[in-house]
Enzyme design. Sequence first.
Site, PDB file in Angstrom:
ATOM      1  N   THR A  29     -60.737   5.607 -57.536  1.00 59.20           N
ATOM      2  CA  THR A  29     -61.541   4.994 -56.478  1.00 59.20           C
ATOM      3  C   THR A  29     -62.910   4.594 -57.026  1.00 59.20           C
ATOM      4  OG1 THR A  29     -60.390   6.086 -54.682  1.00 59.20           O
ATOM      5  CG2 THR A  29     -62.699   5.540 -54.274  1.00 59.20           C
ATOM      6  N   GLN A 101     -51.688   1.359 -55.248  1.00 53.68           N
ATOM      7  CA  GLN A 101     -51.505   2.639 -54.577  1.00 53.68           C
ATOM      8  C   GLN A 101     -51.714   2.486 -53.066  1.00 53.68           C
ATOM      9  OE1 GLN A 101     -54.175   6.018 -54.752  1.00 53.68           O
ATOM     10  NE2 GLN A 101     -52.515   7.341 -55.423  1.00 53.68           N
ATOM     11  N   HIS A 182     -49.271   7.034 -51.982  1.00 47.86           N
ATOM     12  CA  HIS A 182     -50.222   8.142 -52.177  1.00 47.86           C
ATOM     13  C   HIS A 182     -49.814   9.311 -51.275  1.00 47.86           C
ATOM     14  CE1 HIS A 182     -53.645  10.386 -53.215  1.00 47.86           C
ATOM     15  NE2 HIS A 182     -54.581   9.459 -53.159  1.00 47.86           N
ATOM     16  N   ASN A 185     -53.533  14.654 -52.785  1.00 46.80           N
ATOM     17  CA  ASN A 185     -54.994  14.805 -52.644  1.00 46.80           C
ATOM     18  C   ASN A 185     -55.513  14.955 -51.221  1.00 46.80           C
ATOM     19  OD1 ASN A 185     -55.053  14.749 -55.354  1.00 46.80           O
ATOM     20  ND2 ASN A 185     -55.846  12.665 -55.567  1.00 46.80           N
ATOM     21  N   TYR A 187     -54.667  13.551 -48.398  1.00 46.54           N
ATOM     22  CA  TYR A 187     -54.658  12.416 -47.470  1.00 46.54           C
ATOM     23  C   TYR A 187     -53.461  12.533 -46.511  1.00 46.54           C
ATOM     24  CZ  TYR A 187     -58.418  10.975 -50.454  1.00 46.54           C
ATOM     25  OH  TYR A 187     -59.608  10.970 -51.133  1.00 46.54           O
ATOM     26  N   ARG A 234     -47.023   9.663 -55.673  1.00 52.81           N
ATOM     27  CA  ARG A 234     -47.921  10.648 -56.282  1.00 52.81           C
ATOM     28  C   ARG A 234     -47.990  11.880 -55.390  1.00 52.81           C
ATOM     29  NH1 ARG A 234     -54.325  10.314 -58.198  1.00 52.81           N
ATOM     30  NH2 ARG A 234     -53.870  10.971 -60.313  1.00 52.81           N
ATOM     31  N   ASN A 242     -59.857  17.808 -50.775  1.00 53.67           N
ATOM     32  CA  ASN A 242     -59.932  17.462 -49.356  1.00 53.67           C
ATOM     33  C   ASN A 242     -59.390  18.563 -48.446  1.00 53.67           C
ATOM     34  OD1 ASN A 242     -61.278  14.942 -49.577  1.00 53.67           O
ATOM     35  ND2 ASN A 242     -59.378  14.105 -50.442  1.00 53.67           N
ATOM     36  N   GLY A 329     -57.073   9.496 -66.075  1.00 54.18           N
ATOM     37  CA  GLY A 329     -58.010   9.029 -65.062  1.00 54.18           C
ATOM     38  C   GLY A 329     -59.377   8.756 -65.643  1.00 54.18           C
ATOM     39  N   ARG A 330     -60.237   9.779 -65.646  1.00 54.00           N
ATOM     40  CA  ARG A 330     -61.621   9.586 -66.117  1.00 54.00           C
ATOM     41  C   ARG A 330     -61.725   8.888 -67.466  1.00 54.00           C
ATOM     42  NH1 ARG A 330     -65.507  13.883 -63.482  1.00 54.00           N
ATOM     43  NH2 ARG A 330     -64.433  13.958 -61.500  1.00 54.00           N
TER      44      ARG A 330
HETATM   45  C1  8OZ Z   1     -62.385  10.139 -55.320  1.00 55.40           C
HETATM   46  C2  8OZ Z   1     -63.186   9.584 -54.348  1.00 55.40           C
HETATM   47  C3  8OZ Z   1     -62.624   8.978 -53.262  1.00 55.40           C
HETATM   48  C4  8OZ Z   1     -61.246   8.918 -53.141  1.00 55.40           C
HETATM   49  C5  8OZ Z   1     -58.079  10.506 -54.421  1.00 55.40           C
HETATM   50  C6  8OZ Z   1     -58.365   8.315 -53.473  1.00 55.40           C
HETATM   51  O1  8OZ Z   1     -58.578  11.602 -54.718  1.00 55.40           O
HETATM   52  C7  8OZ Z   1     -58.948   9.396 -53.986  1.00 55.40           C
HETATM   53  C8  8OZ Z   1     -60.424   9.472 -54.115  1.00 55.40           C
HETATM   54  C9  8OZ Z   1     -61.017  10.078 -55.206  1.00 55.40           C
HETATM   55  O2  8OZ Z   1     -56.865  10.339 -54.447  1.00 55.40           O
END
Ligand code: 8OZ
Length: 371
Positions: A29, A101, A182, A185, A187, A234, A242, A329-330
């Site tokens: 993101t 995604q 997705h 994480n 969501y 994923r 979160n 990622g990073r």
């Molecule tokens: C970092 C900041 C905002 C969203 C994820 C889509 O963790 C994100 C996300 C990561 O999957």
Amino acid sequence: MTTSTRTLFDPVTVGELKLANRIVMAPLTRNRSPDAVPPPIVATYYAQRASAGLLISEATAISQQGQGYSDVPGLYGTEQLDGWKRVTQAVHDKGGKIVVQLWHVGRVSHHDLQPDGGQPVAPSAITAKTKTVLIRKGVPTFVDTSAPRALDAQELPEIVHSFQAAARNAVETASFDGVEIHGANGYLLDQFLKSGSNQRTDDYGGSIENRARLLLEVVRAVTAAVGGGRTGIRLSPVTPANDVHDADPQPLFDYVVRQLAPLNLAFIHIIEGATGGPRELPDRPFDYAALKAAYRHAGGKAAWMVNNGYDKALAEKAVAEGADLVAFGRPYIANPDLVERLRVNAPLNTPDQATFYGGGAKGYTDYPTLA
Ligand code: 8OZ
């Protein structure tokens, strides 16, 4: 199915996708798409990274309800799809492959971002102890997420439909090579899966079968639209991201992957441990080998993609031991030519945290390549 060669740099076929190597750019993101439309610089950014075997786009909202952060892109409007078309064209011009995604944030949102300023939606009316990013006067600010309302079961078909429509538009209109659902994480789909965020008493809560129902409906709807060979998912069995938690994640995720097995997906993407953090969590043990075995024993043939904290040595070990793809990622934020750097053992640029979320070219398209 995958070829029999087992190094990071060998070509591999994943569902319908022929990839140049096993190195994947993980979804990241970056909050540079005002009004949910990726501007031209987003095309530049992904094209710079097109030597990855596969690019997975940053999380992209399937609907305004599914939006939870300022300036993240969407897939539900014509201008958004036009913006993405520019991205896929630029990546394809460089010989790369890119999937988008598909994202519904559920409760990880703020009423300022929701249709008519309403409450975010969730399996149950439980506020996540987490932050979202609002960009106010150009400055990214972390704010508490808003209290969600519980979705009525009658609203769920519309959400499944939004995932399906976004997938179809992504492939048919925006020319993506495929999609990643997705399911990770914390969501929406992960909120439904996990007992800490799902206290429903209807067909979508309680038992493992019920908590997995929405995710599986989404996967079936998406594969019906674009084909299993263009669909990945994923999952993050134990991430605390979160504010999600499950009382007993192993049987939950073993069930999920067994159900995914007959759907002929292109790839299964697993985040090991805490997203962007430790790969092992003492208070949340999980057996990833058992998860993969459950999937293979059920006949699942998708490429197995691993993610979280990989460097070259760990990635080579994972591939030698049977992982098909490794997502970085990073490292991809700061190293557009990561494949080449890994190939020649070059040092990696360090990503600048201050420019992760929001802003322009600085910390986005200005990281140097070796050449
Ligand atoms: C970092 C900041 C905002 C969203 C994820 C889509 O963790 C994100 C996300 C990561 O999957």
